[in-house]
Structures are given as C-alpha cells and as structure tokens.
Design an enzyme around this catalytic site. Structure first.
Site, PDB file in Angstrom:
ATOM      1  N   GLY A   4       9.226 -46.030 -48.928  1.00  0.00           N
ATOM      2  CA  GLY A   4      10.480 -46.552 -49.454  1.00  0.00           C
ATOM      3  C   GLY A   4      11.557 -46.264 -48.386  1.00  0.00           C
ATOM      4  O   GLY A   4      12.104 -47.284 -47.808  1.00  0.00           O
ATOM      5  N   ASN A  91       1.396 -50.467 -54.657  1.00  0.00           N
ATOM      6  CA  ASN A  91       0.039 -50.910 -54.735  1.00  0.00           C
ATOM      7  C   ASN A  91      -0.428 -51.235 -56.227  1.00  0.00           C
ATOM      8  O   ASN A  91      -0.946 -50.347 -56.958  1.00  0.00           O
ATOM      9  CB  ASN A  91      -0.819 -49.556 -54.384  1.00  0.00           C
ATOM     10  CG  ASN A  91      -1.591 -49.717 -52.975  1.00  0.00           C
ATOM     11  OD1 ASN A  91      -1.932 -50.892 -52.615  1.00  0.00           O
ATOM     12  ND2 ASN A  91      -2.217 -48.638 -52.495  1.00  0.00           N
ATOM     13  N   SER A 117       0.430 -52.615 -46.230  1.00  0.00           N
ATOM     14  CA  SER A 117      -0.456 -51.577 -45.458  1.00  0.00           C
ATOM     15  C   SER A 117       0.043 -51.021 -44.167  1.00  0.00           C
ATOM     16  O   SER A 117       0.505 -51.738 -43.345  1.00  0.00           O
ATOM     17  CB  SER A 117      -1.712 -52.570 -45.345  1.00  0.00           C
ATOM     18  OG  SER A 117      -2.585 -51.530 -44.619  1.00  0.00           O
ATOM     19  N   GLY A 119       0.564 -47.424 -44.100  1.00  0.00           N
ATOM     20  CA  GLY A 119       0.726 -46.020 -44.480  1.00  0.00           C
ATOM     21  C   GLY A 119       2.367 -45.696 -44.052  1.00  0.00           C
ATOM     22  O   GLY A 119       2.898 -46.724 -43.594  1.00  0.00           O
ATOM     23  N   LYS A 172      -4.078 -57.793 -50.922  1.00  0.00           N
ATOM     24  CA  LYS A 172      -3.969 -56.234 -50.469  1.00  0.00           C
ATOM     25  C   LYS A 172      -5.151 -55.524 -51.306  1.00  0.00           C
ATOM     26  O   LYS A 172      -5.656 -54.557 -50.532  1.00  0.00           O
ATOM     27  CB  LYS A 172      -2.667 -55.767 -51.201  1.00  0.00           C
ATOM     28  CG  LYS A 172      -2.399 -54.149 -50.881  1.00  0.00           C
ATOM     29  CD  LYS A 172      -2.843 -53.714 -49.355  1.00  0.00           C
ATOM     30  CE  LYS A 172      -1.835 -52.336 -49.034  1.00  0.00           C
ATOM     31  NZ  LYS A 172      -2.632 -51.256 -49.834  1.00  0.00           N
ATOM     32  N   HIS A 175      -8.060 -55.849 -49.392  1.00  0.00           N
ATOM     33  CA  HIS A 175      -7.977 -55.345 -48.069  1.00  0.00           C
ATOM     34  C   HIS A 175      -8.594 -53.947 -48.157  1.00  0.00           C
ATOM     35  O   HIS A 175      -9.251 -53.364 -47.494  1.00  0.00           O
ATOM     36  CB  HIS A 175      -6.356 -55.419 -47.626  1.00  0.00           C
ATOM     37  CG  HIS A 175      -6.283 -54.309 -46.568  1.00  0.00           C
ATOM     38  ND1 HIS A 175      -5.899 -52.962 -47.240  1.00  0.00           N
ATOM     39  CD2 HIS A 175      -5.846 -54.464 -45.318  1.00  0.00           C
ATOM     40  CE1 HIS A 175      -5.459 -52.237 -45.980  1.00  0.00           C
ATOM     41  NE2 HIS A 175      -5.581 -53.220 -44.882  1.00  0.00           N
ATOM     42  N   ASN A 176      -7.986 -53.163 -49.180  1.00  0.00           N
ATOM     43  CA  ASN A 176      -8.169 -51.943 -49.648  1.00  0.00           C
ATOM     44  C   ASN A 176      -9.774 -51.906 -49.974  1.00  0.00           C
ATOM     45  O   ASN A 176     -10.603 -50.658 -49.438  1.00  0.00           O
ATOM     46  CB  ASN A 176      -7.421 -51.447 -50.895  1.00  0.00           C
ATOM     47  CG  ASN A 176      -6.063 -51.049 -50.609  1.00  0.00           C
ATOM     48  OD1 ASN A 176      -5.488 -51.467 -49.545  1.00  0.00           O
ATOM     49  ND2 ASN A 176      -5.126 -50.285 -51.255  1.00  0.00           N
ATOM     50  N   GLU A 179     -11.466 -51.694 -46.791  1.00  0.00           N
ATOM     51  CA  GLU A 179     -11.112 -50.422 -46.087  1.00  0.00           C
ATOM     52  C   GLU A 179     -12.186 -49.148 -46.538  1.00  0.00           C
ATOM     53  O   GLU A 179     -12.825 -48.735 -45.731  1.00  0.00           O
ATOM     54  CB  GLU A 179      -9.742 -50.175 -46.263  1.00  0.00           C
ATOM     55  CG  GLU A 179      -9.194 -48.572 -45.769  1.00  0.00           C
ATOM     56  CD  GLU A 179      -7.964 -48.442 -46.430  1.00  0.00           C
ATOM     57  OE1 GLU A 179      -7.604 -47.290 -46.798  1.00  0.00           O
ATOM     58  OE2 GLU A 179      -6.917 -49.261 -46.319  1.00  0.00           O
TER      59      GLU A 179
END
Length: 445
Positions: A4, A91, A117, A119, A172, A175-176, A179
C-alpha cells in the site's frame, strides 16, 4: 502495508496528491516521516480520509484479503456518495470480488477488483495491473493506473480492463498458478542438472545465464542465476543451506480448485501445488529415505547434450503450463460471461510481474492470428516448438524416472501433451465400468 505504501508513493511520483489512511496511527505517521516532502496527506479517521477526496472518490484498498476487506469496505460506506469507486488491490479470491461487486453495485457504488503483480518493488516502480469491474468506473481510474503500471519494451503500459466483476482477480489467480508451475519446472531442471551432471553452483549460474539469453529469457530465470552464486555470512552458498520446504499462500490452490469446478485439466500447475505440499513433509521424507528403496542417480552422459535436453524440456513444459492456464481462462470466461481478451492478458504480463518473460509476446501473437484457438499448443509457433522439443522432454522424464529423480511437472507436461494429441483414450473402459456398476449409460462411437 508495504504494498500500500509503495503504491501510494508510485501514484504520488506521477504528480498526484495522495490521501493516506491506516488503522494504526503509528503506521500512518511512519509513512509520512519516512517520506518528507512528498505529496502524501495523512488522515487519522475514515471520515476525514473519505471527505478529503474529490468526487467521484477513487479509493485504493490494500488490506489482507478476506474478512479484513469486508471490514474496510463497511467502514468506508457511511461516508461514500453514489458513483464513488473502491479499488481492491489485494490478493482476493475472485468469488469474493463477484459478491462485493454485486453488493456495492446495489448500493450505487463502483467496485474494481484489481490484481496487482510485481511484489513490493513492482508496486513502487511499476506493477502489472489486472482490473475487473464496471467498465465506466475503470475509465475513471484508467489514467492513474496507466501511469503507475510497468511498461513493456514497446512502451505500452502493463494494464488493461480485464472484464466484469471478478475477472481481474481471476486472471491474477491464474497468473499466480502459472507462477507456481514456472517455479517448480525450474526447480526440477535444477534437480536434474545437479543429480545427472553434478553441476556446481557456479556452473548452474553459467548455464542459467546462457538460458536467459535465449527463448527462456524471463524474470524467474534471471533471479535464479543470481541465487546460485549468493553466499551467506559464513561464505556458504545460500541455496545449499535453505531448508527444502516451499511455503505457499493458497493462490495456487485456488487456481487448481477452480480448474476442478470448471472441469479443466490443469495438471501441471496442480502438480506444482502438490510438490510444495510434499516438500513440507520433511520429517516424513527423511524417515522414508531410510526405508524405501530406489535407484541412485547415474551420470546423464554428455554434458552439453543433457543440458540442452533439459533446456528444451523446460521450455516445452512452460508452454504446456501456459496452454493449460489460458485454456482455463477461456473456460472461466465462458462460465462467468467475462469476454476475456487472451492476447491482451499475455501483453500485460510482459513487464512488472513475476512471470514476465520474452515468450509472452508469442502468446499475444498466437491470439492475434487466431482469437478462437482452442489451445496454445495448436498455434503455429508452439506446435513447431512441440514438434522439435517433445523428444527431449520424453528423454528427460525417462532419465528422471530411471534414476529416481522426482519430476512431477515435467511428467505432467508430457502426459498432458500425449493425452491431448490422442484421438482415442482408454476412457471407453472407464465409461463401461461406470455403466456396469452404476447404470450411468454410455455413448456409442
């Protein structure tokens, strides 16, 4: 809190004044103290925070997914006006986003569930952003999101409107899952090079450096080459002293659960989730290693030849993983009426995110050539790679099985490839069995 803070700093760096609020007064004060001279305006009550914003208000929530998100939304609602926009950048499970979108829409508010995404560093310097929700609300926040997003090599921002309600968080999630698959495939390549060729960490780093210059070029290969040569304070290679238990936050599991709900064969990614689970059974594995027998790894033969086979197996495995992931996106798009643009999704993965890789452009190209293609393996480029590399994948899996090296995702890749290219499978026998014991009936050929 860090995500944040970094997103707030990213937005501020584009010329915006950003109101910030955290339940903890200390954390709010800390962010302001650490960033003197920035256009960050602290607020210490929700009312004061909301009233500081221009209408329609654009509020970005970065809280732990789950009950915390509902609690944060409930605290905001008394002070919102119709048309205000809440963006959930956590998430979040996509079904929760669908529910929140429905509930907030009924009250006249806009809700954008947004996958982010990259990090902590990506949040600050430019993440890949996957927003889903009301299209008209997205148009109001698009200028900000486009400015803070990562940029691909062609200068395009890595953000695009994904679709209605939970579409952004679903993409997302997949996507994870991809990954997870990428990381496990790389770990198995590492195990093969170590077990089959006894490569040193320096040799592994050199190998991965070369791989990163070709079609495997990606963020994960890039960081892996660095990991191999990193040493701890005692001068030992860090990777060699890290316990072999891989943790997870559950997003890979969500992807696999969704595949079961949709009837999609997401075998490679699901095996990568299970691989983490079995890694966590360390005590059992140590005990079993003293009881259960199996072969000891024998040398894999010519070094250059085996390294190239593993490279090819890794690339084809990666292609199978993405083919499964994008096939699942198509099934979800049909199930939830999202009208996903698969080429656009691959485009926004090209920078900022963990799975960023050179070959994502090939996926975009495939969908631009044929938007209705059933499976990426059928696209000309990927079919050509499969033709050339499938033998290497077979050889590597055969070597691993003969030598007792577990390769669950490489094995899943070749099993899926062979199943998908089989005009006839032995499922007729299963259907006959089902009819025999349960009168489930069957179709004739």
């Amino acid at each position: 809190a860090v995500m944040g803070r970094n997103l707030a700093l990213n937005i501020e760096s584009r010329g915006y004044t950003v109101s910030v609020f955290n339940r903890s007064r200390e954390k709010t004060e800390e962010v302001i103290a650490e960033n003197p001279g920035k256009k960050l305006v602290p607020h210490y009550t929700v009312k004061e925070f909301v009233e500081s914003l221009e209408t329609p208000r654009r509020i970005l929530l970065m809280v732990k997914a789950g009950a915390g998100t509902d609690s944060a939304i409930d605290s905001l609602k008394p002070y919102l006006n119709k048309g205000d926009i809440i963006i959930d950048g956590g998430n979040t499970f996509f079904q929760d986003t669908i529910r929140r979108n429905r509930e907030l829409s009924a009250e006249g508010f806009n809700f954008i569930g947004t996958g982010v995404s990259g990090g902590e560093e990506g949040a600050l310097k430019g993440p890949s952003i996957m927003p889903g929700g009301q299209k008209e609300a997205y148009e109001l926040v698009a200028p900000i999101l486009e400015q803070i997003a990562a940029r691909a090599e062609d200068g395009e921002p890595c953000v695009a409107y994904i679709g209605a309600d939970g579409a952004g968080h679903y993409v997302k999630m997949v996507h994870n899952g991809i990954e997870y698959g990428d990381m496990q495939l790389i770990a198995e390549a590492y195990a093969l090079l170590k077990g089959g060729l006894a490569l040193s960490n320096e040799e592994l780093a050199t190998t991965f450096t070369k791989w990163n210059e070709g079609e495997l070029s990606s963020y994960l290969i890039d960081i892996t080459k660095d990991i191999f040569t990193k040493k701890d304070e005692e001068g030992k290679y860090l990777v060699d002293v890290i316990l072999d238990e891989a943790a997870n936050k559950g997003t890979g599991k969500w992807t696999s659960q969704s595949s079961l709900d949709l009837g999609e064969p997401l075998s490679l990614i699901t095996e990568s989730v299970f691989a983490r689970y079995i890694s966590s059974l360390k005590d059992q594995r140590v005990a079993a290693s003293k009881v259960l027998t199996g072969p000891k790894a024998q040398p894999a033969g010519d070094k250059a030849e085996f390294v190239e086979k593993v490279r090819r197996a890794l690339y084809l495995g990666k292609i199978v993983s993405y083919a499964q992931g994008f096939s699942q996106l198509r099934a979800a798009s049909n199930e939830y009426n999202w009208d996903l643009n698969y080429g656009e999704i691959a485009k926004i993965f090209r920078a900022g995110c963990i799975i960023r890789a050179q070959f994502l452009q090939k996926i975009t190209d495939a969908y631009e050539q044929n938007a209705g293609i059933a499976n990426l393996l059928l696209a000309p480029y990927f079919k050509q790679i499969a033709d050339e590399y499938q033998q290497a994948l077979r050889d590597v899996v055969a070597y691993a099985v003969q030598n007792g090296i577990p390769v669950p995702t490489f094995s899943a890749a070749i099993a899926y490839y062979d199943s998908y290219r089989s005009a006839v499978l032995p499922a007729n026998l299963i259907q006959a069995q089902r009819d025999y014991f349960g009168a489930h009936t069957y179709k004739r050929t």
